[in-house]
Scaffold this motif. Sequence first.
Motif, PDB file in Angstrom:
ATOM      1  N   ARG A   1      28.423  41.056  47.777  1.00  0.00           N
ATOM      2  CA  ARG A   1      28.865  39.988  46.877  1.00  0.00           C
ATOM      3  C   ARG A   1      29.444  38.815  47.673  1.00  0.00           C
ATOM      4  O   ARG A   1      29.250  37.656  47.319  1.00  0.00           O
ATOM      5  N   ILE A   2      30.156  39.136  48.746  1.00  0.00           N
ATOM      6  CA  ILE A   2      30.746  38.098  49.595  1.00  0.00           C
ATOM      7  C   ILE A   2      29.644  37.364  50.362  1.00  0.00           C
ATOM      8  O   ILE A   2      29.596  36.136  50.393  1.00  0.00           O
ATOM      9  N   ARG A   3      28.729  38.133  50.982  1.00  0.00           N
ATOM     10  CA  ARG A   3      27.639  37.520  51.759  1.00  0.00           C
ATOM     11  C   ARG A   3      26.744  36.640  50.892  1.00  0.00           C
ATOM     12  O   ARG A   3      26.252  35.611  51.341  1.00  0.00           O
ATOM     13  N   SER A   4      26.523  37.046  49.650  1.00  0.00           N
ATOM     14  CA  SER A   4      25.610  36.304  48.759  1.00  0.00           C
ATOM     15  C   SER A   4      26.280  35.097  48.112  1.00  0.00           C
ATOM     16  O   SER A   4      25.613  34.308  47.452  1.00  0.00           O
ATOM     17  N   GLY A   5      27.590  34.968  48.286  1.00  0.00           N
ATOM     18  CA  GLY A   5      28.294  33.847  47.684  1.00  0.00           C
ATOM     19  C   GLY A   5      28.829  34.131  46.294  1.00  0.00           C
ATOM     20  O   GLY A   5      29.416  33.261  45.659  1.00  0.00           O
ATOM     21  N   GLY A   6      28.618  35.357  45.806  1.00  0.00           N
ATOM     22  CA  GLY A   6      29.170  35.734  44.506  1.00  0.00           C
ATOM     23  C   GLY A   6      30.690  35.759  44.530  1.00  0.00           C
ATOM     24  O   GLY A   6      31.342  35.508  43.510  1.00  0.00           O
ATOM     25  N   LEU A   7      31.238  36.069  45.673  1.00  0.00           N
ATOM     26  CA  LEU A   7      32.681  35.984  45.916  1.00  0.00           C
ATOM     27  C   LEU A   7      32.874  35.063  47.112  1.00  0.00           C
ATOM     28  O   LEU A   7      32.271  35.270  48.166  1.00  0.00           O
ATOM     29  N   MET A   8      33.692  34.052  46.942  1.00  0.00           N
ATOM     30  CA  MET A   8      33.897  33.049  47.977  1.00  0.00           C
ATOM     31  C   MET A   8      35.248  33.258  48.671  1.00  0.00           C
ATOM     32  O   MET A   8      36.151  33.862  48.086  1.00  0.00           O
ATOM     33  N   PRO A   9      35.409  32.745  49.904  1.00  0.00           N
ATOM     34  CA  PRO A   9      36.699  32.844  50.576  1.00  0.00           C
ATOM     35  C   PRO A   9      37.826  32.333  49.674  1.00  0.00           C
ATOM     36  O   PRO A   9      37.705  31.283  49.048  1.00  0.00           O
ATOM     37  N   GLY A  10      38.879  33.127  49.584  1.00  0.00           N
ATOM     38  CA  GLY A  10      40.020  32.784  48.750  1.00  0.00           C
ATOM     39  C   GLY A  10      39.954  33.389  47.352  1.00  0.00           C
ATOM     40  O   GLY A  10      40.967  33.465  46.663  1.00  0.00           O
ATOM     41  N   ASP A  11      38.766  33.834  46.913  1.00  0.00           N
ATOM     42  CA  ASP A  11      38.640  34.462  45.598  1.00  0.00           C
ATOM     43  C   ASP A  11      39.353  35.810  45.585  1.00  0.00           C
ATOM     44  O   ASP A  11      39.339  36.544  46.591  1.00  0.00           O
ATOM     45  N   ALA A  12      39.938  36.138  44.443  1.00  0.00           N
ATOM     46  CA  ALA A  12      40.541  37.457  44.274  1.00  0.00           C
ATOM     47  C   ALA A  12      39.438  38.503  44.192  1.00  0.00           C
ATOM     48  O   ALA A  12      38.410  38.289  43.537  1.00  0.00           O
ATOM     49  N   LEU A  13      39.641  39.621  44.859  1.00  0.00           N
ATOM     50  CA  LEU A  13      38.717  40.741  44.726  1.00  0.00           C
ATOM     51  C   LEU A  13      39.046  41.489  43.440  1.00  0.00           C
ATOM     52  O   LEU A  13      40.180  41.416  42.946  1.00  0.00           O
ATOM     53  N   PRO A  14      38.082  42.218  42.884  1.00  0.00           N
ATOM     54  CA  PRO A  14      38.371  42.991  41.680  1.00  0.00           C
ATOM     55  C   PRO A  14      39.534  43.952  41.909  1.00  0.00           C
ATOM     56  O   PRO A  14      39.724  44.464  43.019  1.00  0.00           O
ATOM     57  N   THR A  15      40.299  44.195  40.858  1.00  0.00           N
ATOM     58  CA  THR A  15      41.445  45.089  40.966  1.00  0.00           C
ATOM     59  C   THR A  15      40.991  46.533  41.157  1.00  0.00           C
ATOM     60  O   THR A  15      39.824  46.870  40.906  1.00  0.00           O
ATOM     61  N   GLN A  16      41.922  47.363  41.546  1.00  0.00           N
ATOM     62  CA  GLN A  16      41.628  48.781  41.728  1.00  0.00           C
ATOM     63  C   GLN A  16      41.105  49.381  40.426  1.00  0.00           C
ATOM     64  O   GLN A  16      40.118  50.120  40.433  1.00  0.00           O
ATOM     65  N   ALA A  17      41.737  49.047  39.299  1.00  0.00           N
ATOM     66  CA  ALA A  17      41.310  49.593  38.009  1.00  0.00           C
ATOM     67  C   ALA A  17      39.884  49.175  37.675  1.00  0.00           C
ATOM     68  O   ALA A  17      39.082  49.984  37.182  1.00  0.00           O
ATOM     69  N   VAL A  18      39.547  47.919  37.935  1.00  0.00           N
ATOM     70  CA  VAL A  18      38.196  47.422  37.656  1.00  0.00           C
ATOM     71  C   VAL A  18      37.174  48.158  38.519  1.00  0.00           C
ATOM     72  O   VAL A  18      36.117  48.592  38.029  1.00  0.00           O
ATOM     73  N   LEU A  19      37.470  48.316  39.803  1.00  0.00           N
ATOM     74  CA  LEU A  19      36.535  48.994  40.701  1.00  0.00           C
ATOM     75  C   LEU A  19      36.406  50.480  40.355  1.00  0.00           C
ATOM     76  O   LEU A  19      35.303  51.036  40.428  1.00  0.00           O
ATOM     77  N   MET A  20      37.508  51.102  39.954  1.00  0.00           N
ATOM     78  CA  MET A  20      37.437  52.510  39.539  1.00  0.00           C
ATOM     79  C   MET A  20      36.499  52.659  38.341  1.00  0.00           C
ATOM     80  O   MET A  20      35.665  53.572  38.300  1.00  0.00           O
ATOM     81  N   ALA A  21      36.618  51.757  37.380  1.00  0.00           N
ATOM     82  CA  ALA A  21      35.762  51.821  36.190  1.00  0.00           C
ATOM     83  C   ALA A  21      34.312  51.492  36.533  1.00  0.00           C
ATOM     84  O   ALA A  21      33.378  52.165  36.080  1.00  0.00           O
ATOM     85  N   GLU A  22      34.100  50.464  37.352  1.00  0.00           N
ATOM     86  CA  GLU A  22      32.747  50.025  37.695  1.00  0.00           C
ATOM     87  C   GLU A  22      31.964  51.099  38.433  1.00  0.00           C
ATOM     88  O   GLU A  22      30.774  51.301  38.186  1.00  0.00           O
ATOM     89  N   PHE A  23      32.624  51.794  39.360  1.00  0.00           N
ATOM     90  CA  PHE A  23      31.931  52.762  40.200  1.00  0.00           C
ATOM     91  C   PHE A  23      32.202  54.211  39.794  1.00  0.00           C
ATOM     92  O   PHE A  23      31.678  55.130  40.424  1.00  0.00           O
ATOM     93  N   GLY A  24      33.037  54.417  38.782  1.00  0.00           N
ATOM     94  CA  GLY A  24      33.390  55.781  38.399  1.00  0.00           C
ATOM     95  C   GLY A  24      34.070  56.499  39.549  1.00  0.00           C
ATOM     96  O   GLY A  24      33.824  57.674  39.800  1.00  0.00           O
ATOM     97  N   ALA A  25      34.925  55.770  40.258  1.00  0.00           N
ATOM     98  CA  ALA A  25      35.525  56.266  41.499  1.00  0.00           C
ATOM     99  C   ALA A  25      37.005  56.568  41.315  1.00  0.00           C
ATOM    100  O   ALA A  25      37.651  56.072  40.396  1.00  0.00           O
ATOM    101  N   SER A  26      37.527  57.345  42.228  1.00  0.00           N
ATOM    102  CA  SER A  26      38.957  57.640  42.244  1.00  0.00           C
ATOM    103  C   SER A  26      39.719  56.482  42.886  1.00  0.00           C
ATOM    104  O   SER A  26      39.135  55.646  43.583  1.00  0.00           O
TER     105      SER A  26
END
Length: 132
Positions: A19-44
């Motif tokens: 996402r960073i390399r493709s420009g979907g996330l730019m320098p200075g942008d907030a990364l998704p929160t832990q809760a968002v990533l847990m839900a997105e990937f079904g991860a702990s």
Amino acid sequence: MGGTVLLTFEVIAESLRERIRSGGLMPGDALPTQAVLMAEFGASSLSVQKAMALLKRDGYAISRPGKGAFVAQPDVDTDEDPSRLDVGSVPVGGMAARVEALESALAQTLDQLTALQARVEALETGNIGPTH
């Protein structure tokens, strides 16, 4: 079966890197929160934390205490263009992110050593009896 199977935290980290390399996330942008990533990937939460540690180690992300994790600024290569060196500020990402990740790992290691030392001292002071 010559392919490599990625662990969940590696999949999360690679997805964010892309996402960073493709420009979907730019320098200075907030990364998704832990809760968002847990839900997105079904991860702990541990998998998400490990993914974030990888991103920080590799210079893709930086933490700002109390604010979250953000896409790091790329390193400024002063060898190619010395005029880009801004001595009045420290770069947000790149090398600074790697240093931050190393300092964090060092702090965790020191905490573990302190706990281990306390356990050894408890054993040495006789808090447990001899075994027969």
